[in-house]
Design an enzyme around this catalytic site. Structure first.
Site, PDB file in Angstrom:
ATOM      1  N   ASP A 189       0.472   4.893   2.016  1.00 24.99           N
ATOM      2  CA  ASP A 189      -0.293   5.230   3.220  1.00 24.99           C
ATOM      3  C   ASP A 189      -1.532   6.085   2.919  1.00 24.99           C
ATOM      4  O   ASP A 189      -1.452   7.117   2.248  1.00 24.99           O
ATOM      5  CB  ASP A 189       0.600   5.965   4.229  1.00 24.99           C
ATOM      6  CG  ASP A 189       1.622   5.005   4.825  1.00 24.99           C
ATOM      7  OD1 ASP A 189       1.316   3.810   4.965  1.00 24.99           O
ATOM      8  OD2 ASP A 189       2.743   5.453   5.147  1.00 24.99           O
ATOM      9  N   HIS A 219       0.829  -1.207   0.000  1.00 28.91           N
ATOM     10  CA  HIS A 219       0.000   0.000   0.000  1.00 28.91           C
ATOM     11  C   HIS A 219       0.860   1.252   0.000  1.00 28.91           C
ATOM     12  O   HIS A 219       2.051   1.215   0.306  1.00 28.91           O
ATOM     13  CB  HIS A 219      -0.918   0.016   1.228  1.00 28.91           C
ATOM     14  CG  HIS A 219      -0.166   0.185   2.516  1.00 28.91           C
ATOM     15  ND1 HIS A 219       0.604  -0.813   3.060  1.00 28.91           N
ATOM     16  CD2 HIS A 219      -0.020   1.261   3.325  1.00 28.91           C
ATOM     17  CE1 HIS A 219       1.158  -0.378   4.172  1.00 28.91           C
ATOM     18  NE2 HIS A 219       0.819   0.882   4.353  1.00 28.91           N
ATOM     19  N   HIS A 268       4.689   0.048   0.166  1.00 30.50           N
ATOM     20  CA  HIS A 268       5.451  -0.765   1.113  1.00 30.50           C
ATOM     21  C   HIS A 268       4.554  -1.830   1.728  1.00 30.50           C
ATOM     22  O   HIS A 268       3.325  -1.734   1.672  1.00 30.50           O
ATOM     23  CB  HIS A 268       6.091   0.098   2.203  1.00 30.50           C
ATOM     24  CG  HIS A 268       5.101   0.911   2.985  1.00 30.50           C
ATOM     25  ND1 HIS A 268       4.512   2.054   2.491  1.00 30.50           N
ATOM     26  CD2 HIS A 268       4.597   0.741   4.235  1.00 30.50           C
ATOM     27  CE1 HIS A 268       3.696   2.558   3.397  1.00 30.50           C
ATOM     28  NE2 HIS A 268       3.712   1.778   4.467  1.00 30.50           N
ATOM     29  N   ARG A 320       4.769   6.068  14.164  1.00 30.92           N
ATOM     30  CA  ARG A 320       4.881   6.678  12.827  1.00 30.92           C
ATOM     31  C   ARG A 320       4.339   8.106  12.884  1.00 30.92           C
ATOM     32  O   ARG A 320       3.260   8.336  13.448  1.00 30.92           O
ATOM     33  CB  ARG A 320       4.080   5.874  11.808  1.00 30.92           C
ATOM     34  CG  ARG A 320       4.358   6.306  10.372  1.00 30.92           C
ATOM     35  CD  ARG A 320       3.560   5.480   9.391  1.00 30.92           C
ATOM     36  NE  ARG A 320       2.295   6.130   9.059  1.00 30.92           N
ATOM     37  CZ  ARG A 320       1.296   5.541   8.410  1.00 30.92           C
ATOM     38  NH1 ARG A 320       1.381   4.282   8.032  1.00 30.92           N
ATOM     39  NH2 ARG A 320       0.182   6.204   8.137  1.00 30.92           N
TER      40      ARG A 320
HETATM   41  C1  SIN Z   1       3.062   1.083   7.830  1.00 32.83           C
HETATM   42  O1  SIN Z   1       3.248   2.253   8.152  1.00 32.83           O
HETATM   43  O2  SIN Z   1       2.400   0.763   6.863  1.00 32.83           O
HETATM   44  C2  SIN Z   1       3.737   0.011   8.654  1.00 32.83           C
HETATM   45  C3  SIN Z   1       5.127  -0.217   8.196  1.00 32.83           C
HETATM   46  C4  SIN Z   1       5.882  -1.134   9.111  1.00 32.83           C
HETATM   47  O3  SIN Z   1       5.365  -1.491  10.171  1.00 32.83           O
HETATM   48  O4  SIN Z   1       7.000  -1.494   8.773  1.00 32.83           O
END
Ligand code: SIN
Length: 271
Positions: free
Chosen positions: A103, A101, A246, A261
């Site tokens: 974000d 995805h 990612h 995050r």
């Molecule tokens: C995310 O922000 O999508 C999670 C990424 C992660 O946990 O490595």
């Protein structure tokens, strides 16, 4: 720390670089900020090691790059909704980002970037993979590019089962975006459909859309477009959501992986 001490070591020829010689716990001077920004636009995802940032320093780092984005539904730390909690342990049924995805692409103005700081990592596993959406677009045949260029797709957020009893910050967003977007800084074209949020290509039939999205979701996962990062405690990753996707590998159950995050607001995608 002066700019000439920054070292940028590419992780692959295609995407990702490890940055050394920067202390993210301190305010970035203009030269350092400019050097990081250049490296970010060149490598799409930057990695930093041994950054024992406090949540306040993490927020300050994010604000250096822009206004902060609030996730629609995720739990947050310290009473500040800009500090999105990323956490999985033995009680988890799902984890953030387990599918490819970009974000919150279902927002009308999806986040331009995200900065993830992990505090606790499993004894092994828990890597994150990123894929380069410029490369994904450029690898398509000219005929396929010409077919996709004028199309738009519907993105819908569905957070069911992800955040337990935590009350959402707002309604799950939905939006229609170009299938191929132009990056506002680099001017390059990037594929902008992802398995996490994109449900339907608007201009073609449902069946055609399904077949086309299945092909594109598979295509963006080509290992040739990817890098993979092995986290340590106090590693930081910052990625550009406009030209990457990612996914977080959940191969460490029942161990714990935990961090915060901070996400940076972006603009409405354009063709
Ligand atoms: C995310 O922000 O999508 C999670 C990424 C992660 O946990 O490595």
């Amino acid at each position: 720390m002066p700019r000439d001490e920054i070292r940028v070591e590419p992780l692959t020829p295609t995407i990702g670089a490890v940055v050394e010689g920067v202390d993210l716990t301190r305010p970035l001077d203009d030269d350092t900020f400019a050097a990081i920004n250049r490296a970010w636009m060149d490598h799409l995802v930057l990695f930093f090691r041994d950054q024992a940032m406090t949540p306040e320093q993490h927020l300050a780092l994010g604000r250096r790059f822009g206004e902060l984005h609030i996730h629609p539904a995720a739990p947050y730390a310290g009473g500040d909704p800009a500090l999105m909690v990323i956490h999985a342990d033995a009680d988890s049924h799902r984890v953030n980002g387990e599918r490819w995805h970009s974000d919150v692409s279902a927002d009308e103005e999806p986040p331009m970037g995200s900065i993830l700081h992990l505090h606790r990592v499993p004894s092994r596993g828990g890597d994150t993979c990123w894929s380069n959406m410029y490369e994904a677009y450029e690898a398509l045949s000219p005929a396929m590019q010409a077919f996709l260029d004028p199309l738009t797709a519907r993105h819908v957020a569905n957070y069911e089962g992800y955040y337990g009893a935590h009350p959402p910050q707002r309604e799950p967003p939905r939006a229609v975006h170009p299938v191929v977007r132009t990056h506002p800084v680099t001017g390059r074209k990037a594929l902008y459909v992802n398995e996490g949020f994109t449900r339907r290509i608007v201009e073609i039939s449902r069946r055609e859309s399904r077949a086309c999205l299945d092909f594109l979701f598979d295509h963006v996962q080509d290992v040739n477009f990817q890098c993979r990062f092995q986290w340590q405690a106090n590693s930081v990753a910052m990625w550009d959501n406009r030209c990457t996707q990612h996914m977080a590998v959940w191969d460490y159950y029942p161990e714990t992986r935990s961090g915060i995050r901070v996400t940076i607001k972006g603009d409405r995608p354009f063709r």
